[in-house]
Enzyme design. Sequence first.
Site, PDB file in Angstrom:
ATOM      1  N   GLU A  28       0.393  -1.562  10.107  1.00  0.00           N
ATOM      2  CA  GLU A  28       1.492  -1.519   9.133  1.00  0.00           C
ATOM      3  C   GLU A  28       1.213  -0.509   8.023  1.00  0.00           C
ATOM      4  OE1 GLU A  28       1.805  -3.554   5.766  1.00  0.00           O
ATOM      5  OE2 GLU A  28       0.216  -5.045   6.090  1.00  0.00           O
ATOM      6  N   LYS A 162      -4.062 -14.810   1.405  1.00  0.00           N
ATOM      7  CA  LYS A 162      -4.623 -14.978   0.066  1.00  0.00           C
ATOM      8  C   LYS A 162      -4.011 -16.211  -0.549  1.00  0.00           C
ATOM      9  CE  LYS A 162      -4.926 -10.161  -1.448  1.00  0.00           C
ATOM     10  NZ  LYS A 162      -4.346  -9.422  -0.335  1.00  0.00           N
TER      11      LYS A 162
HETATM   12  N1  PSU Z   1      -0.569  -9.402   1.568  1.00  0.00           N
HETATM   13  C1  PSU Z   1      -1.705  -8.698   1.402  1.00  0.00           C
HETATM   14  N2  PSU Z   1      -1.654  -7.344   1.493  1.00  0.00           N
HETATM   15  C2  PSU Z   1      -0.492  -6.678   1.769  1.00  0.00           C
HETATM   16  C3  PSU Z   1       0.703  -7.443   1.959  1.00  0.00           C
HETATM   17  C4  PSU Z   1       0.626  -8.784   1.848  1.00  0.00           C
HETATM   18  O1  PSU Z   1      -2.745  -9.282   1.161  1.00  0.00           O
HETATM   19  O2  PSU Z   1      -0.493  -5.439   1.835  1.00  0.00           O
HETATM   20  C5  PSU Z   1       1.983  -6.730   2.291  1.00  0.00           C
HETATM   21  C6  PSU Z   1       2.221  -6.749   3.819  1.00  0.00           C
HETATM   22  O3  PSU Z   1       2.834  -5.542   4.210  1.00  0.00           O
HETATM   23  C7  PSU Z   1       3.189  -7.893   3.985  1.00  0.00           C
HETATM   24  C8  PSU Z   1       4.010  -7.776   2.735  1.00  0.00           C
HETATM   25  O4  PSU Z   1       3.986  -7.827   5.148  1.00  0.00           O
HETATM   26  O5  PSU Z   1       3.098  -7.413   1.720  1.00  0.00           O
HETATM   27  C9  PSU Z   1       4.738  -9.056   2.405  1.00  0.00           C
HETATM   28  O6  PSU Z   1       5.620  -8.869   1.343  1.00  0.00           O
HETATM   29  P1  PSU Z   1       6.551 -10.071   0.898  1.00  0.00           P
HETATM   30  O7  PSU Z   1       5.647 -11.124   0.347  1.00  0.00           O
HETATM   31  O8  PSU Z   1       7.448  -9.475  -0.159  1.00  0.00           O
HETATM   32  O9  PSU Z   1       7.310 -10.530   2.093  1.00  0.00           O
END
Ligand code: PSU
Length: 307
Positions: A28, A162
């Site tokens: 990603e 996390k």
């Molecule tokens: N959690 C992490 N590192 C990240 C992300 C999440 O520890 O880089 C990124 C990933 O790309 C994940 C996105 O798909 O954030 C999720 O965003 P949201 O919580 O807005 O759905």
Amino acid sequence: MPAHEIAMEMGGEVAAALADGKPVVALESTIITHGLPYPENLAMARGVEEVVRARGAVPATIALVKGVPIVGLEPAQIEALASDKAAGKASARDLAVMMVRGESAGTTVSSTMLLAERAGIRVFATGGIGGVHRGAETTFDVSADLIELGRTGVAVVCAGSKSILDIPKTLEVLETQRVPVIAFGTDEFPAFYTPHSGHAAGLRLDSPDQIARAMRLHQRLGVGTGMLIANPIPAAAALDAKAIETTIAQAVADADRQGIGGKALTPFLLARINELTKGGSLTANIALVRNNADLAARIAVALAATP
Ligand code: PSU
Ligand code: MN
């Protein structure tokens, strides 16, 4: 739908590997645009591709570049994206509109899964997935990543989540969505910076070959969902659980005080944790992403070995 019908582009090496049935691992890019600061994000993105190659698989970093979804960025495209401060964050729902507007964006787990599946890639490595945020009972903030996992047949290798997220609620939603949560070599769902969350993953497998076999059966059964492979951070790279928990609580409180919500919340929390640890969380983050890329490549190799 064939890739050309949605104006998706595939890197040449990725297209050739897929045509030959060779192992490919999707990667990603919101982690590049919003997860890590420049230039560490660029070093991480390059390093992770090398890890995949070292196992004999082909990396396919996925992103939206000037309105075109690309599966398998060229090195120059990765470099441009890593330093592009204007790059957006594209979840699956954002793709079509951002394409019309000709924008560049990192793709989240949700949109990367979707594009990987359209391209025929079945294994995907990331750091951490989005999930149910703390306080979701009032904010309703549940990541689209969980919805995508419930409908798109790609195996996502992560290091758990996390505790910016509510881990038990995240696991509940995955169960509801019929997404198997497979802990690799452990019974416990890992918590990103540490191997321990205190919560059982529910399912455990101990080898890439077993995971590849489970993927095939899952597909043949027609469950129709993805799989989450939770791979604990290597012990040597793990952070002190108490200290990181305090930092995360602080970051969550800061977001709350500043009224940060919606798609800005996760990037805010990631940046804040990095600031508060003075970059100390970065080393752990990079180590676990590499570890996940390594496992994903081994799974992709096992999957390609038996049609
Ligand atoms: N959690 C992490 N590192 C990240 C992300 C999440 O520890 O880089 C990124 C990933 O790309 C994940 C996105 O798909 O954030 C999720 O965003 P949201 O919580 O807005 O759905
Ligand atoms: Mn959200």
